[in-house]
Design an enzyme around this catalytic site. Structure first.
Site, PDB file in Angstrom:
ATOM      1  N   GLU A 151      -2.096  -7.571   6.881  1.00 54.74           N
ATOM      2  CA  GLU A 151      -0.724  -7.587   7.400  1.00 54.74           C
ATOM      3  C   GLU A 151      -0.602  -8.521   8.611  1.00 54.74           C
ATOM      4  O   GLU A 151      -1.601  -8.824   9.281  1.00 54.74           O
ATOM      5  CB  GLU A 151      -0.297  -6.149   7.786  1.00 54.74           C
ATOM      6  CG  GLU A 151       1.124  -5.990   8.313  1.00 54.74           C
ATOM      7  CD  GLU A 151       2.211  -6.585   7.397  1.00 54.74           C
ATOM      8  OE1 GLU A 151       2.103  -7.775   7.019  1.00 54.74           O
ATOM      9  OE2 GLU A 151       3.189  -5.876   7.100  1.00 54.74           O
ATOM     10  N   HIS A 174       0.846  -1.200   0.000  1.00 57.94           N
ATOM     11  CA  HIS A 174       0.000   0.000   0.000  1.00 57.94           C
ATOM     12  C   HIS A 174       0.882   1.251   0.000  1.00 57.94           C
ATOM     13  O   HIS A 174       2.075   1.179   0.333  1.00 57.94           O
ATOM     14  CB  HIS A 174      -0.885  -0.009   1.259  1.00 57.94           C
ATOM     15  CG  HIS A 174      -0.068  -0.223   2.501  1.00 57.94           C
ATOM     16  ND1 HIS A 174       0.652   0.793   3.103  1.00 57.94           N
ATOM     17  CD2 HIS A 174       0.211  -1.339   3.216  1.00 57.94           C
ATOM     18  CE1 HIS A 174       1.305   0.319   4.139  1.00 57.94           C
ATOM     19  NE2 HIS A 174       1.064  -0.983   4.228  1.00 57.94           N
TER      20      HIS A 174
HETATM   21  O1  F6P Z   1       5.789  -1.375   9.433  1.00 61.10           O
HETATM   22  C1  F6P Z   1       5.014  -1.809   8.405  1.00 61.10           C
HETATM   23  C2  F6P Z   1       4.647  -3.240   8.615  1.00 61.10           C
HETATM   24  O2  F6P Z   1       3.794  -3.592   7.569  1.00 61.10           O
HETATM   25  C3  F6P Z   1       4.002  -3.556   9.968  1.00 61.10           C
HETATM   26  O3  F6P Z   1       2.619  -3.330  10.028  1.00 61.10           O
HETATM   27  C4  F6P Z   1       4.386  -4.991  10.176  1.00 61.10           C
HETATM   28  O4  F6P Z   1       4.271  -5.397  11.514  1.00 61.10           O
HETATM   29  C5  F6P Z   1       5.777  -4.992   9.651  1.00 61.10           C
HETATM   30  O5  F6P Z   1       5.810  -4.096   8.561  1.00 61.10           O
HETATM   31  C6  F6P Z   1       6.239  -6.346   9.187  1.00 61.10           C
HETATM   32  O6  F6P Z   1       7.624  -6.337   8.982  1.00 61.10           O
HETATM   33  P1  F6P Z   1       8.605  -7.085  10.025  1.00 61.10           P
HETATM   34  O7  F6P Z   1       8.180  -8.525   9.987  1.00 61.10           O
HETATM   35  O8  F6P Z   1       9.964  -6.849   9.477  1.00 61.10           O
HETATM   36  O9  F6P Z   1       8.409  -6.522  11.392  1.00 61.10           O
END
Ligand code: F6P
Length: 421
Positions: A292, A206
């Protein structure tokens, strides 16, 4: 029998025995490291150049790829006739019984049949255009020869004791026999969805959300100004690139988003005109499976806050990012599980698809689509404001070609970098 004939048979037996020994060793592998090495079963029966590599990460499964060239007929493990198939089954049970650690390996035959003249013709044209030196008339002759020799899996009761799946015209008709149990049925489901038409899958995160700008995890925030601008640029990109083929002709396209507002808002400017035969372009499908990773009790926190307030949990995640599950939340493994049905659906599409989703989910999806090891997925780079195009052409590159389109606008990369904590 002449000497020449004898040596052909001797060779067959030697090859068959070598393969039996390799197969037995592979299927009995106990040592974890060796098993990992052996996970790549590389057997091509009939043509050494056509090695087919398959990753297997649970149990011990071997895929014997019987080449569909005429060379296959001189190999015992090719399954090109009833006698050969029976021999394979007997051999597998023999190597199972003769081993110290007895095992019962199950043999499944997969037969891919194409009777649709149009598809055959398209396949031949595509194959010839690869520049591999193949000539269409020659290939047609080979098909005729192959048809004269090959004995299809019999449905007259004489091979009812075998487990097999016949795929006719890429899943148009599927015949299965003795395919019981979870794994065999998954194989049926997966293979039934595959096709060889060239197609494109586009994935994008997004546009920048308010939480991205603040470095916070998860939630259901709207887009920032920059994120809204990305949404406008994405709509233009979709119209000019996704909904048109390389010659600028309109082509059918699909659109998937998650159920969270930041992906829905990112897709909001994409147009949905009807094209010639009543197909609505980019008609949106909203999937919760694309949401997510759910950070549970840590939703809305920043990485720095998690480190400060829950240092032990932050360490656990660093040690095992793919397996770590947020308290009352999800892990990367949970994402893999919930993406499974969507991947089956994606594999069946011939139209272009744009998937608008989130960082963690797209890392997993991307890794699957390009064939990367899933252990690497949690660190895979999927930047904001970028469309990743994955092109599949069974005849040209064999696998997948990737192109990344950075659409902008520029956003603060420092915040993204902190995410690798
Ligand atoms: O920060 C953006 C995001 O989409 C968060 O909502 C999510 O928790 C994270 O990225 C996932 O990435 P990572 O697994 O590296 O924490």
């Amino acid at each position: 029998m002449t000497n020449t004939t004898e040596s052909v048979y001797d060779n067959q037996d030697k090859n068959a025995e070598n393969l039996s020994a390799d197969l037995a060793a592979y299927l009995q592998e106990d040592d974890v490291h060796a098993a990992q090495q052996g996970n790549m079963a590389k057997y091509a029966v009939g043509d050494e150049k056509e090695l087919l590599k398959k990753n297997v990460d649970s149990g011990r499964n071997a895929i014997l790829f019987a080449s569909n060239t005429l060379k296959g007929f001189s190999e015992k493990w090719s399954g090109t006739g009833k006698e050969r198939r029976l021999w394979i089954c007997d051999k597998v049970s023999e190597i199972g019984n003769s081993s110290q650690n007895k095992f019962r390996a199950k043999v499944i035959f997969v037969e891919v049949i194409c009777t649709d003249a149009l598809i055959v013709d398209q396949n031949l044209v595509s194959w010839c255009s690869t520049g591999a030196g193949a000539d269409k008339a020659q290939l047609e002759h080979t098909i005729l020869q192959y048809n004269r020799k090959y004995v299809t899996l019999q449905e007259d009761g004489s091979e009812d004791d075998l487990s097999y799946i016949k795929l006719i015209n890429y899943g148009e008709k599927v015949i299965t026999n003795k395919m019981r149990g979870y794994l065999p049925m998954r194989v049926v489901q997966f293979l039934s969805n595959l096709h060889t038409k060239s197609h494109n899958i586009y994935i994008t995160r997004h546009g920048q959300s308010e939480y991205n700008a603040a470095g916070k995890l998860g939630g259901n925030p709207p887009l920032t100004e920059a994120g809204q601008e990305y949404a406008r640029r994405l709509a233009k990109f979709a119209e000019e690139n996704i909904c048109k083929d390389d010659r600028g002709e309109t082509r059918k396209a699909r659109l998937w988003t998650s159920s969270l507002q930041r992906t829905i808002l990112t897709a909001e400017h994409i147009q949905h005109p009807f094209v010639d035969d009543g197909w609505q372009q980019m008609s949106t499908r909203v999937y919760r499976n694309l949401d997510e990773i759910f950070a549970g009790e840590y939703e809305g926190l920043t990485y720095a806050e998690i480190e400060k307030l829950h240092g032990d949990e932050a360490s656990l995640r660093k040690m095992d990012k793919i397996g770590y599950r947020y308290p009352r939340g999800e892990s990367y493994f949970d994402i893999i599980a919930r993406l499974d049905p969507l991947v089956q659906e994606l594999e069946s599409y011939e139209e272009a698809v744009l998937v608008v989703s989130h960082q963690a989910v797209l890392r997993v999806l991307y890794s699957y689509l390009v064939g990367n090891d899933r252990e690497l997925a949690p660190k895979q780079e999927i930047p904001l404001h970028t469309v990743v195009k994955l092109s599949y052409d069974a005849y040209h590159d064999g696998a997948c070609t990737e192109t990344r389109f950075y659409l902008g606008p520029e956003v603060n990369k420092k915040l993204e970098a902190q995410k690798q904590l």
